[in-house]
Design a protein around this motif. Structure first.
Motif, PDB file in Angstrom:
ATOM      1  N   THR A  78      21.163   6.809 -13.299  1.00 24.86           N
ATOM      2  CA  THR A  78      20.325   6.313 -14.387  1.00 24.86           C
ATOM      3  C   THR A  78      18.952   5.905 -13.872  1.00 24.86           C
ATOM      4  N   VAL A  79      17.935   6.271 -14.627  1.00 22.52           N
ATOM      5  CA  VAL A  79      16.577   5.807 -14.403  1.00 22.52           C
ATOM      6  C   VAL A  79      16.197   4.913 -15.574  1.00 22.52           C
ATOM      7  N   TYR A  80      15.568   3.793 -15.279  1.00 19.58           N
ATOM      8  CA  TYR A  80      15.215   2.815 -16.300  1.00 19.58           C
ATOM      9  C   TYR A  80      13.700   2.729 -16.466  1.00 19.58           C
ATOM     10  N   LEU A  81      13.301   2.363 -17.659  1.00 21.70           N
ATOM     11  CA  LEU A  81      11.914   1.996 -17.922  1.00 21.70           C
ATOM     12  C   LEU A  81      11.937   0.623 -18.586  1.00 21.70           C
ATOM     13  N   GLN A  82      11.593  -0.399 -17.817  1.00 16.16           N
ATOM     14  CA  GLN A  82      11.510  -1.763 -18.346  1.00 16.16           C
ATOM     15  C   GLN A  82      10.137  -1.944 -18.949  1.00 16.16           C
ATOM     16  N   MET A  83      10.110  -2.249 -20.233  1.00 20.18           N
ATOM     17  CA  MET A  83       8.849  -2.406 -20.948  1.00 20.18           C
ATOM     18  C   MET A  83       8.690  -3.855 -21.386  1.00 20.18           C
ATOM     19  N   SER A  84       7.574  -4.455 -21.054  1.00 19.27           N
ATOM     20  CA  SER A  84       7.312  -5.843 -21.413  1.00 19.27           C
ATOM     21  C   SER A  84       5.960  -5.938 -22.107  1.00 19.27           C
ATOM     22  N   SER A  85       5.736  -7.079 -22.750  1.00 18.76           N
ATOM     23  CA  SER A  85       4.471  -7.311 -23.459  1.00 18.76           C
ATOM     24  C   SER A  85       4.123  -6.119 -24.347  1.00 18.76           C
ATOM     25  N   LEU A  86       5.102  -5.683 -25.108  1.00 17.63           N
ATOM     26  CA  LEU A  86       4.906  -4.489 -25.923  1.00 17.63           C
ATOM     27  C   LEU A  86       3.830  -4.687 -26.978  1.00 17.63           C
ATOM     28  N   LYS A  87       3.098  -3.607 -27.229  1.00 17.29           N
ATOM     29  CA  LYS A  87       2.016  -3.600 -28.189  1.00 17.29           C
ATOM     30  C   LYS A  87       2.336  -2.589 -29.294  1.00 17.29           C
ATOM     31  N   PRO A  88       1.735  -2.757 -30.454  1.00 20.54           N
ATOM     32  CA  PRO A  88       1.964  -1.764 -31.522  1.00 20.54           C
ATOM     33  C   PRO A  88       1.642  -0.346 -31.070  1.00 20.54           C
ATOM     34  N   GLU A  89       0.659  -0.198 -30.192  1.00 20.50           N
ATOM     35  CA  GLU A  89       0.288   1.145 -29.729  1.00 20.50           C
ATOM     36  C   GLU A  89       1.316   1.752 -28.772  1.00 20.50           C
ATOM     37  N   ASP A  90       2.326   0.986 -28.389  1.00 23.27           N
ATOM     38  CA  ASP A  90       3.419   1.533 -27.583  1.00 23.27           C
ATOM     39  C   ASP A  90       4.455   2.251 -28.452  1.00 23.27           C
ATOM     40  N   THR A  91       4.307   2.147 -29.758  1.00 24.65           N
ATOM     41  CA  THR A  91       5.224   2.821 -30.668  1.00 24.65           C
ATOM     42  C   THR A  91       5.171   4.324 -30.453  1.00 24.65           C
ATOM     43  N   ALA A  92       6.311   4.912 -30.155  1.00 20.77           N
ATOM     44  CA  ALA A  92       6.379   6.343 -29.861  1.00 20.77           C
ATOM     45  C   ALA A  92       7.830   6.738 -29.649  1.00 20.77           C
ATOM     46  N   VAL A  93       8.057   8.020 -29.573  1.00 18.63           N
ATOM     47  CA  VAL A  93       9.334   8.526 -29.077  1.00 18.63           C
ATOM     48  C   VAL A  93       9.179   8.694 -27.568  1.00 18.63           C
ATOM     49  N   TYR A  94      10.098   8.116 -26.841  1.00 18.70           N
ATOM     50  CA  TYR A  94      10.044   8.146 -25.387  1.00 18.70           C
ATOM     51  C   TYR A  94      11.061   9.158 -24.850  1.00 18.70           C
ATOM     52  N   TYR A  95      10.599   9.969 -23.910  1.00 17.82           N
ATOM     53  CA  TYR A  95      11.424  11.005 -23.312  1.00 17.82           C
ATOM     54  C   TYR A  95      11.457  10.844 -21.794  1.00 17.82           C
ATOM     55  N   CYS A  96      12.586  11.158 -21.179  1.00 20.91           N
ATOM     56  CA  CYS A  96      12.595  11.301 -19.729  1.00 20.91           C
ATOM     57  C   CYS A  96      12.666  12.794 -19.420  1.00 20.91           C
ATOM     58  N   ALA A  97      12.143  13.149 -18.257  1.00 22.14           N
ATOM     59  CA  ALA A  97      12.038  14.564 -17.924  1.00 22.14           C
ATOM     60  C   ALA A  97      11.998  14.757 -16.424  1.00 22.14           C
ATOM     61  N   THR A  98      12.423  15.939 -16.011  1.00 24.52           N
ATOM     62  CA  THR A  98      12.367  16.318 -14.608  1.00 24.52           C
ATOM     63  C   THR A  98      12.370  17.844 -14.537  1.00 24.52           C
ATOM     64  N   ASP A  99      12.124  18.387 -13.352  1.00 27.95           N
ATOM     65  CA  ASP A  99      12.182  19.848 -13.238  1.00 27.95           C
ATOM     66  C   ASP A  99      13.066  20.316 -12.098  1.00 27.95           C
ATOM     67  N   GLY A 100      13.674  19.357 -11.369  1.00 27.48           N
ATOM     68  CA  GLY A 100      14.574  19.761 -10.295  1.00 27.48           C
ATOM     69  C   GLY A 100      13.860  20.397  -9.116  1.00 27.48           C
ATOM     70  N   ILE A 101      12.541  20.267  -9.066  1.00 25.71           N
ATOM     71  CA  ILE A 101      11.760  20.835  -7.961  1.00 25.71           C
ATOM     72  C   ILE A 101      10.812  19.782  -7.382  1.00 25.71           C
ATOM     73  N   LEU A 102      10.102  19.105  -8.260  1.00 29.31           N
ATOM     74  CA  LEU A 102       9.092  18.142  -7.836  1.00 29.31           C
ATOM     75  C   LEU A 102       9.728  16.915  -7.211  1.00 29.31           C
TER      76      LEU A 102
END
Length: 128
Positions: A78-102
């Motif tokens: 598991t990879v986590y993204l801890q988000m604090s002091s959230l702002k209205p502009e942080d509203t979004a769909v969040y995705y995790c991604a990788t390519d198995g190479i980088l």
């Protein structure tokens, strides 16, 4: 086959905190870099953060520096993204991604890097 599943999104008020999780399979996290991206309504997708194959190799977008922290638990795949002091502009769909190479987060600095494999996304509506 690489699979990524995000979770942890939900309603949060401005100033609040939220932790997103990305459970991965099909590769070993400490071998490859994993990134978090987000896409807000009507806006282009942007890279938010990245964690490379070594612990001190990270990337954060200027808009989230000092507020978001990326980490991983290899025992839980598991990879986590801890988000604090959230702002209205942080509203979004969040995705995790990788390519198995980088392995490094350096390509994220370009602002145009797009990995090959993506999760389905989790909604973060940071609004009052």
């Amino acid at each position: 086959q690489v699979q990524l599943v995000e979770s942890g999104g939900g309603m949060v008020q401005p100033g609040g905190s939220l932790r997103l999780s990305c459970v991965y399979s099909g590769f070993t996290s400490d071998d490859y870099a994993i990134g978090w991206f987000r896409q807000a309504p009507g806006k282009e997708r942007e890279a938010v953060s990245c964690l490379g194959s070594w612990a001190d190799n990270t990337y954060y977008a200027d808009s989230v520096k000092g507020r978001f922290t990326i980490s991983r638990d290899n025992a839980k795949n598991t990879v986590y993204l801890q988000m604090s002091s959230l702002k209205p502009e942080d509203t979004a769909v969040y995705y995790c991604a990788t390519d198995g190479i980088l392995r490094s987060c350096s390509p994220y600095e370009s602002g145009s890097y797009s990995p090959a494999d993506w999760g389905q996304g989790t909604q973060v509506p940071a609004s009052s």
